[in-house]
Scaffold this motif. Structure first.
Motif: not given
Length: 115
Positions: A34-38, A41-51
């Motif tokens: 998975x990729x996340x981003x932050x 001043x914001x919470x870390x959020x999901x960006x993308x995933x791959x099986x």
């Protein structure tokens, strides 16, 4: 387990970057990634995933149609191609893997979108 991101930088709105995450210390081909981003001043959020095999992908609505996640199991690397970047995409991007209920994160790579 080690995850090392690279490829971030400064890009103008509308530009592109290809982020990479080199993985080691586990059987890469057996785990989804998975990729996340932050952003500041914001919470870390999901960006993308791959099986694990690469055939299944999932994206946050905010990046659908602009970002593409892929992987090369021979190189133990997962990628995030980011296109049509917007100022709101600016953040530190993190690579993530879940192994036996433990979350592993890389150190992150900074993406700055500014003219």
């Amino acid at each position: 387990v080690q995850l090392v991101e690279s490829g971030g930088g400064l890009v103008q709105p509308g530009g592109s970057l290809r982020l990479s995450c080199a993985a080691s210390g586990f059987t890469f081909s057996s785990h989804s990634m998975r990729w996340y981003r932050q952003a500041p001043g914001k919470e870390r959020e999901f960006v993308a995933s791959i099986s694990s095999g690469g055939s299944g992908t999932n994206y946050a609505d905010s990046v659908k149609g602009r970002f593409t996640i892929s992987r090369d199991n021979a190189k133990n690397t997962v990628y995030l191609q980011t296109n049509s970047l917007k100022p709101e995409d600016a953040a530190v991007y993190y690579c993530h893997v879940l192994i036996d209920i433990i979350d592993y994160w890389g150190q992150g790579t900074q993406v700055t979108v500014s003219s």
